[in-house]
Scaffold this motif. Structure first.
Motif, mmCIF file in Angstrom:
data_model
loop_
_atom_site.group_PDB
_atom_site.id
_atom_site.type_symbol
_atom_site.label_atom_id
_atom_site.label_comp_id
_atom_site.label_asym_id
_atom_site.label_seq_id
_atom_site.Cartn_x
_atom_site.Cartn_y
_atom_site.Cartn_z
ATOM 1 N N ALA A 30 0.864 -1.089 -0.003
ATOM 2 C CA ALA A 30 -0.014 0.121 0.167
ATOM 3 C C ALA A 30 0.993 1.216 -0.229
ATOM 4 O O ALA A 30 1.825 1.024 0.680
ATOM 5 N N MET A 31 0.474 2.189 -0.779
ATOM 6 C CA MET A 31 1.238 3.687 -0.823
ATOM 7 C C MET A 31 0.446 4.705 -1.422
ATOM 8 O O MET A 31 -0.782 4.175 -2.171
ATOM 9 N N GLN A 32 0.605 5.904 -1.100
ATOM 10 C CA GLN A 32 -0.175 6.778 -1.756
ATOM 11 C C GLN A 32 0.189 6.940 -2.971
ATOM 12 O O GLN A 32 1.489 6.680 -3.836
ATOM 13 N N ASP A 53 -1.976 -9.642 5.360
ATOM 14 C CA ASP A 53 -0.494 -9.329 5.334
ATOM 15 C C ASP A 53 0.011 -8.349 4.286
ATOM 16 O O ASP A 53 0.144 -8.753 3.021
ATOM 17 N N ARG A 54 0.162 -7.119 4.810
ATOM 18 C CA ARG A 54 0.464 -6.214 3.843
ATOM 19 C C ARG A 54 1.706 -5.417 4.593
ATOM 20 O O ARG A 54 1.838 -5.295 5.699
ATOM 21 N N VAL A 55 2.421 -4.724 3.545
ATOM 22 C CA VAL A 55 3.429 -3.451 4.210
ATOM 23 C C VAL A 55 3.106 -2.197 3.359
ATOM 24 O O VAL A 55 2.208 -2.183 2.298
ATOM 25 N N ALA A 56 3.488 -1.173 3.921
ATOM 26 C CA ALA A 56 3.055 0.377 3.240
ATOM 27 C C ALA A 56 3.963 1.320 3.200
ATOM 28 O O ALA A 56 5.030 1.056 4.264
ATOM 29 N N LEU A 57 4.086 2.221 2.517
ATOM 30 C CA LEU A 57 5.157 3.206 2.519
ATOM 31 C C LEU A 57 4.181 4.448 3.266
ATOM 32 O O LEU A 57 3.115 4.887 2.580
ATOM 33 N N VAL A 58 4.616 5.041 4.261
ATOM 34 C CA VAL A 58 3.989 6.211 4.999
ATOM 35 C C VAL A 58 4.830 7.355 5.547
ATOM 36 O O VAL A 58 6.140 7.042 5.785
ATOM 37 N N ALA A 64 -1.449 3.802 5.641
ATOM 38 C CA ALA A 64 -1.103 3.362 7.267
ATOM 39 C C ALA A 64 -2.369 2.185 7.762
ATOM 40 O O ALA A 64 -2.049 1.416 8.471
ATOM 41 N N ALA A 65 -3.611 2.821 7.354
ATOM 42 C CA ALA A 65 -4.756 1.910 8.063
ATOM 43 C C ALA A 65 -4.656 0.611 7.160
ATOM 44 O O ALA A 65 -5.391 -0.462 7.929
ATOM 45 N N ALA A 66 -4.266 0.396 5.983
ATOM 46 C CA ALA A 66 -4.304 -0.795 5.461
ATOM 47 C C ALA A 66 -3.299 -1.763 5.854
ATOM 48 O O ALA A 66 -3.344 -2.967 5.853
ATOM 49 N N VAL A 67 -2.319 -1.393 6.750
ATOM 50 C CA VAL A 67 -1.333 -2.356 7.611
ATOM 51 C C VAL A 67 -1.659 -2.268 8.923
ATOM 52 O O VAL A 67 -1.556 -3.346 9.698
ATOM 53 N N ALA A 68 -1.932 -1.112 9.708
ATOM 54 C CA ALA A 68 -1.769 -0.869 11.019
ATOM 55 C C ALA A 68 -2.908 -0.854 11.684
ATOM 56 O O ALA A 68 -2.828 -0.727 13.102
ATOM 57 N N SER A 69 -4.396 -0.616 11.304
ATOM 58 C CA SER A 69 -5.351 -0.419 12.040
ATOM 59 C C SER A 69 -5.675 -1.588 12.893
ATOM 60 O O SER A 69 -5.603 -2.812 12.676
#
Length: 402
Positions: free
Chosen positions: A203-205, A280-285, A269-274
């Protein structure tokens, strides 16, 4: 709380239309900058896209500047972070001058400052601005703003951070959910993000809506080749073909791996950490999202040990509006941000002051131990080139993302 849904992102094309309008405006402004005759002062670079030389105030007198700023009575500063309201409040408390801090996306600030300059009706006195290429290629080149540096601090600030004036660096970093991955980040290498195992799980903007991601791509192409090649060899056990640009190859591979594009860092951020998240995801935030650990009970950690970088630093620059009616107050606000009292207002989730004599923020995102070693650092000498390569890099992403 239910786990994050992407329905809001995919529901309509409205956001993409707004992004398209923003890009069209940026292109038009860029064309205007390229075609307009130079109004640079004698001795400055006459290339329309080159930044004007900074004004170093060799006769700087803080007491005199404060006195003049008080006569002007107020100052308004635009920034892309809500922390600007804290900076404005601290400025008012220190100097007794009414300061208004406004959170605004860089594209909106670019448009508003340009139109105000053209109309001769300026309401934005100064900006703390995160998109270096458009600052250099448009706002500075068209004399909408200028760089001002207090002479007493010029010797403390490296030349590379003076043109334009860097007041702060924040970071965008790869994160994971330690509750789902208690043994550590499941992604060890930036090339893992392009691996089929992570297809549709990153996930990323949307880069087309966040300028500093496109700048990151351009900076990678110019300065990340060696590290990216080594990381490729580490993962695949073979060399990346020598004829390929490592940066372009990685950007294309990431785009083709169908990353989840969001309209904001909040969604990424919500896609990973909410809370109750099970995917099972990672994200750039942005590091600013780490405030959600406390505020929203998020579970997130930086991908410590990720090779060659766990993310990147993005600089924030200060510029004064050329036609402001409050020049002294605007300059004083810039000076304030170059002092510990000022920069501390924006270090609540960490960061690196542009003035290296100041202390870094005491708060560090979980998993980040060294801003300069773990994160890719932009080279300000490449900002003009980044501006020239904006459209080609956007097209590279657009053509490869499914």
């Amino acid at each position: 709380m239910p786990s994050f849904s992407f329905g809001a992102v995919a529901r309509s094309g409205g956001r993409r239309r707004r992004i398209a309008v923003s890009l069209a405006l940026a292109g038009a402004l860029g064309a205007a900058a390229a075609c307009a005759p130079s109004s640079a002062p004698a001795g400055a670079d006459t290339d329309a896209k080159a930044s004007a030389k900074p004004q170093i105030d060799s006769d700087f007198d803080l007491d005199a500047l404060v006195a003049e700023a008080k006569k002007e009575g107020s100052v308004t500063v635009y920034d892309s972070t809500g922390d600007i309201t804290k900076t404005a409040a601290a400025f008012t408390a220190k100097y007794g001058i009414k300061a208004t801090g406004v959170k605004s996306k860089v594209g909106d600030t670019l448009e508003k400052m340009t139109r105000e300059n053209q109309a001769g009706n300026v309401t934005i006195d100064a900006t703390f601005y995160e998109d270096g290429p458009s600052l250099v290629g448009q706002l500075l080149a068209q004399k909408v703003v200028y760089t001002w540096i207090p002479g007493t601090l010029a010797q403390d600030i490296p030349a590379a951070r003076q043109n334009p004036l860097q007041i702060l660096s924040k970071g965008n970093m790869w994160i994971y959910n330690p509750k789902l991955f208690p043994k550590g980040c499941p992604v060890k290498n930036v090339w893992d993000l392009a691996d089929p195992a992570w297809k549709g799980k990153v996930a990323m903007q949307d880069p087309l809506g966040k300028p500093n991601i496109v700048e990151f791509f351009n900076q990678l192409k110019a300065g990340g080749d060696t590290q990216l090649r080594q990381a490729y060899k580490t993962k695949y056990g073979k060399e990346l073909p020598s004829g390929d640009s490592a940066g372009e190859a990685w950007i294309k591979a990431l785009a083709k791996n169908n990353p989840i594009l969001t309209s904001s860092d909040d969604d990424a951020a919500a896609a990973v950490a909410s809370p109750n998240q099970t995917k099972d995801r990672v994200a750039l935030v942005s590091n600013a999202k780490f405030r959600d650990v406390k505020d929203k009970n998020y579970s997130m950690r930086v991908c410590t040990g990720m090779q060659p970088w766990a993310g990147y630093q993005y600089p924030k620059y200060a510029a004064v509006a050329s036609k402001t009616e409050h020049p002294a107050a605007a300059k004083l606000f810039v000076y304030f941000m170059l002092t510990q009292d000022g920069v501390d207002t924006q270090l609540g989730t960490g960061g690196v002051p542009g003035n290296p004599t100041l202390k870094q923020g005491s708060v560090m995102p979980d998993g980040l131990t060294d801003w300069n070693k773990q994160l890719f650092v932009f080279d300000p000498a490449g900002l003009s080139s980044d501006f020239d390569n904006l459209q080609p890099t956007q097209d590279l992403w657009r053509l490869n993302h499914g």
